[in-house]
Scaffold this motif. Structure first.
Motif, PDB file in Angstrom:
ATOM      1  N   UNK A   1       0.835  -1.198   0.000  1.00 41.34           N
ATOM      2  CA  UNK A   1       0.000   0.000   0.000  1.00 41.34           C
ATOM      3  C   UNK A   1       0.872   1.251   0.000  1.00 41.34           C
ATOM      4  N   UNK A   2       0.581   2.193  -0.870  1.00 39.07           N
ATOM      5  CA  UNK A   2       1.317   3.453  -0.928  1.00 39.07           C
ATOM      6  C   UNK A   2       0.906   4.338   0.243  1.00 39.07           C
ATOM      7  N   UNK A   3       1.678   5.387   0.494  1.00 39.98           N
ATOM      8  CA  UNK A   3       1.430   6.212   1.692  1.00 39.98           C
ATOM      9  C   UNK A   3       1.401   7.705   1.387  1.00 39.98           C
ATOM     10  N   UNK A   4       0.985   8.088   0.196  1.00 39.14           N
ATOM     11  CA  UNK A   4       0.962   9.514  -0.142  1.00 39.14           C
ATOM     12  C   UNK A   4      -0.022  10.298   0.723  1.00 39.14           C
ATOM     13  N   UNK A   5      -1.034   9.635   1.249  1.00 43.61           N
ATOM     14  CA  UNK A   5      -2.018  10.295   2.102  1.00 43.61           C
ATOM     15  C   UNK A   5      -2.012   9.703   3.513  1.00 43.61           C
ATOM     16  N   UNK A   6      -0.904   9.105   3.888  1.00 47.47           N
ATOM     17  CA  UNK A   6      -0.818   8.470   5.196  1.00 47.47           C
ATOM     18  C   UNK A   6      -1.093   9.473   6.310  1.00 47.47           C
TER      19      UNK A   6
END
Length: 254
Positions: A1-6
């Motif tokens: 899972x990517x974390x650009x909006x973590x």
């Protein structure tokens, strides 16, 4: 899972189908805790269950955004509560599209379309943006439409509401931007979830464009992630055309 909006929280209206659903799913995939909002509890549960099954965080808040300030304010309060006390990203996506020509449009339809497409996001933004401004950060993403700037002989009522939304985008960028709240819009072309073996009438509206086809909800969701993420920190009051070139380019066959 990517974390650009973590670590971010997001409220997406009209998130139980099509573009809104794709945006909610994309936000969750990038690490955001998302409130999926819409009228149908059944469809909302389906979206939330899908996000959770993929390891994302999402909750459903039922809302019928009828244009009343009370409905928008109630959604803002409940979404803020569910998201732990703050909304970092608001996506004003919910809208209705009645076809038809001007002379066939009655006053009840006119009022309903303006209520859902303009009044509801106006009062929802009014309920959410001040807390963002107080925190010194936030992003608001409005959904416009390509027919707000390219006239077609049907849908004058709908296109005028989307023109209003684009104007509000610029006005809100001026109003809230100095307090750290970025307000931008996405202007989609003809976008529908494809049905295998079915040719949709909307496809003809994308003839003569560089893309030469309808778009998919994922294309709009990718743009929404960009506008919600830090990569767009210097973007204020923009209307991002994600329309296959519909409004800006004509392909002339030789």
């Amino acid at each position: 899972m990517s974390t650009r909006l973590d670590g971010k929280t997001a409220l997406v209206t009209g998130a139980t189908s099509n573009i809104g659903r794709a945006i909610a799913e994309a936000f969750a995939a990038e690490g955001a805790h998302v409130v999926v909002s819409g009228r149908s509890a059944g469809r909302g549960k389906e979206v939330v269950d899908g996000i959770r099954a993929r390891g994302g965080r999402a909750d459903f808040v039922q809302a019928a955004l009828d244009g009343s300030a009370a409905a928008s304010q109630a959604l803002a309060r409940e979404a803020t509560r569910v998201l732990g006390g703050r909304i970092d990203v608001l996506v004003n996506n919910a809208g209705i599209y009645p076809g038809g020509v001007t002379a066939a449009t009655d006053e009840k339809t006119f009022d309903q379309v303006y209520a859902v497409n303009v009044k509801a996001p106006f009062f929802l933004t009014a309920a959410v943006a001040p807390a963002m401004a107080e925190a010194g950060r936030g992003a608001i993403i409005n959904l416009g439409s390509w027919i707000a700037r390219l006239g077609v002989p049907v849908g004058a009522l709908y296109s005028s509401t989307k023109g209003a939304v684009e104007t509000l985008t610029r006005a809100w960028a001026a109003e809230f931007g100095p307090q750290g709240v970025r307000v931008n819009a996405i202007s989609p072309g003809v976008v529908l979830t494809p049905t295998p073996g079915e040719i949709h009438p909307g496809e003809v509206m994308m003839n003569g464009t560089p893309a030469g086809r309808m778009g998919t909800p994922d294309a709009i969701a990718h743009a929404a992630v960009y506008l919600a993420a830090e990569e767009s920190a210097f973007v204020h009051g923009a209307v991002l055309d994600v329309d296959g070139g519909r409004t800006g380019v004509a392909v002339i066959a030789g």
